[in-house]
Scaffold this active site. Structure first.
Site, mmCIF file in Angstrom:
data_model
loop_
_atom_site.group_PDB
_atom_site.id
_atom_site.type_symbol
_atom_site.label_atom_id
_atom_site.label_comp_id
_atom_site.label_asym_id
_atom_site.label_seq_id
_atom_site.Cartn_x
_atom_site.Cartn_y
_atom_site.Cartn_z
ATOM 1 N N ASP A 30 -5.788 -3.202 -4.417
ATOM 2 C CA ASP A 30 -6.395 -4.361 -3.768
ATOM 3 C C ASP A 30 -6.965 -5.402 -5.135
ATOM 4 O OD1 ASP A 30 -6.137 -3.618 -1.496
ATOM 5 O OD2 ASP A 30 -8.129 -2.456 -1.388
ATOM 6 N N ASN A 66 3.853 -1.171 -5.469
ATOM 7 C CA ASN A 66 3.916 -0.307 -6.224
ATOM 8 C C ASN A 66 5.055 0.588 -6.813
ATOM 9 O OD1 ASN A 66 4.327 1.803 -4.167
ATOM 10 N ND2 ASN A 66 2.086 1.644 -3.809
ATOM 11 N N ARG A 67 4.982 1.265 -7.566
ATOM 12 C CA ARG A 67 6.660 1.830 -7.792
ATOM 13 C C ARG A 67 7.304 2.568 -6.736
ATOM 14 N NH1 ARG A 67 9.884 5.615 -9.283
ATOM 15 N NH2 ARG A 67 8.466 7.147 -8.508
ATOM 16 N N LYS A 68 6.528 3.273 -5.798
ATOM 17 C CA LYS A 68 6.946 4.071 -4.658
ATOM 18 C C LYS A 68 7.613 2.926 -3.861
ATOM 19 C CE LYS A 68 6.121 7.404 -1.090
ATOM 20 N NZ LYS A 68 6.395 6.525 -0.058
ATOM 21 N N GLU A 69 6.809 1.887 -3.615
ATOM 22 C CA GLU A 69 7.192 1.025 -2.512
ATOM 23 C C GLU A 69 8.461 -0.005 -3.113
ATOM 24 O OE1 GLU A 69 2.956 0.068 -0.759
ATOM 25 O OE2 GLU A 69 3.834 -1.121 -2.455
#
Length: 494
Positions: A279, A209-212
């Protein structure tokens, strides 16, 4: 070569013959729903009067549920403790059609369990309580996991690693899995949690995701272009073919190594619960790529699946039927609003849609007597874009092209019939023999015609491609022709 469309029914048929090997951290998700009845006198916190609860297979187990719900077969390998939660998960997986599970039991750790308390009225998560031991599996358990994984890779069409950082996907397990999969020619998708993407080296696709992604690349990752710029070095580090960055309501950006990046906006939906949406994205990508879909098709499948998932409560799975309805959605306007009458209506709609980042598609024709061949082309055209505009030849234009006895129905009648179709978002009548001027006004992202044309024969192909768009040719449905139908209606031979 023209870009192929998303033929959902054909893809679903192929998905049903595929198997996904899913490996990762399974957990028991419990949702306790109730109403906030009062504020606690001991502390300024809401008190929920519990009314009902639901149990779901969560984490990587939810990926497996989604794989099966989308029609593929799933082989699942995970880790549980020797406790009641582990037994409940094992029983639930055994009862789930389409999932074959191989759970390794580690008596030294509890099964990961998460209990969420949710306000029923506001659909708001008030509190989550976790039972877990988020440490790497021991060397002995690692070996048992690897022994469970390796013999099953040959039976799978694709391998999916769903990392929730609870201990299953250690560096050793990951390395053995990816190396074995590559030797057998199997692609590997990784939903990563580690910031050290070197441990995923050799995977086909990473789906942070964007944060990761921002943390792993030490970049802001706040625009599609910034994601593209930050992807180059990490793709070399991870030796992967592509990175897909999910950005919630801001859509998804796919950065392949061998071609230009693709960004798709999120579907406009009312978000009820984001639990498990990642998921669903991973599962949709896995089943699509397992069925040999191209990157664009897999991305559209994943985006639509995410939109369905966030519209549900709890850790949700998405069925093939639900996905089909999202991929081929209802048109956004009522039939009477779809026929362009005022000159500025088209420009206003285009500005609205393009301002939302939506892909506008275009096709055209006389559509004198609507038949199944027309419907197939229009439905396929809508599947290739977010909004479909149909250019309709005027009565005078049809007479010049087809003869004085045509059209059978006047332009208003033909426009209203087209506007009644769910696949059509806007109908624009044009007076010229070809729609080239209309195509220049619209500059669509997708230009669609029947497969009885070649790319070079499609009017406007050069205009659309020069602007970065694509031409899509749809296989025609044999046995249907307006001219033949008119001939038969007027007493001609079959």
């Amino acid at each position: 070569m023209p870009t192929p469309i998303l033929d959902f029914d054909a893809l679903s048929h192929d998905i049903a013959r595929r198997t996904v090997l899913c490996i990762g951290d399974i957990m028991l998700d419990e949702f306790v729903y109730g109403e906030v009845s009062r504020i606690s006198p001991e502390a300024p916190t809401p008190v929920i009067a519990a009314q009902r609860s639901e149990i779901h297979i969560g984490g990587a187990g939810n990926v497996a549920r989604n794989v099966a719900a989308l029609g593929a077969r799933c082989i699942f390998v995970g880790l549980v403790g020797e406790d009641e939660a582990g037994k409940r998960l094992a029983s639930a997986l055994a009862d789930h059609a389409g999932i074959e599970s191989a759970l390794v039991c580690d008596p030294s750790r509890p099964t990961t369990r998460k209990v969420r308390f949710v306000s029923e009225h506001f659909s708001t998560h008030m509190l989550r309580a976790d039972w877990e031991q988020a440490v790497a599996a021991s060397e002995e358990v690692e070996t048992r996991l690897i022994e469970a994984i390796l013999p099953r890779i040959a039976r799978a069409d694709i391998v999916l690693l769903s990392d929730y950082a609870k201990g299953v996907l250690t560096a050793r397990v990951i390395r053995h899995t990816i190396d074995a999969a590559r030797k057998l020619g199997k692609r590997v998708i990784v939903d990563p949690k580690s910031l050290n993407w070197a441990i995923y080296r050799g995977a086909t696709l990473l789906t942070p995701n964007r944060k990761e992604f921002s943390e792993a690349t030490r970049s802001r990752a706040d625009t599609p272009q910034s994601i593209v710029d930050a992807s180059e070095d990490v793709m070399r580090l991870a030796d992967c073919e592509a990175i897909l960055v999910t950005q919630g309501e801001h859509g998804m950006t796919l950065v392949p190594r061998s071609r230009e990046a693709v960004h798709v906006p999120a579907f406009p939906v009312k978000v009820r619960d984001v639990s498990g949406a990642g998921d669903t994205v991973a599962a949709a990508l896995a089943v699509s790529l397992a069925a040999d879909a191209d990157w664009d098709t897999a991305l559209r499948m994943a985006s639509a699946a995410a939109a369905v998932a966030v519209g549900k409560q709890g850790t949700a799975s998405v069925s093939a039927d639900e996905l089909r309805r999202k991929i081929l959605p209802h048109a956004t306007l009522a039939a009477e609003e779809k026929v362009v009458s005022a000159p500025d209506t088209l420009e206003a709609r285009l500005a609205e849609w393009k301002g939302q980042g939506l892909r506008v598609g275009f096709t055209n024709g006389c559509f004198d007597i609507l038949h199944p061949g027309h419907v197939k082309v229009l439905t396929a055209a809508r599947a290739a874009c977010d909004r479909l505009i149909v250019g309709l030849n005027s009565d005078a234009s049809v007479r010049r092209l087809k003869g004085e006895e045509r059209p059978v129905q006047d332009e208003r009648a033909r426009a209203e019939v087209l506007a009644a179709l769910e696949a059509v978002d806007l109908v624009v009548i044009f007076e010229e023999d070809t729609p080239i001027d209309l195509i220049r006004r619209i500059t669509p992202s997708v230009l669609v015609k029947g497969g009885d044309y070649t790319r070079e024969q499609v009017v406007g192909h050069d205009v659309v491609e020069a602007a970065g768009g694509m031409v899509v040719l749809v296989d025609i449905l044999q046995g249907f022709s307006t001219t033949a139908l008119v001939h038969r209606a007027r007493g001609g031979a079959k």
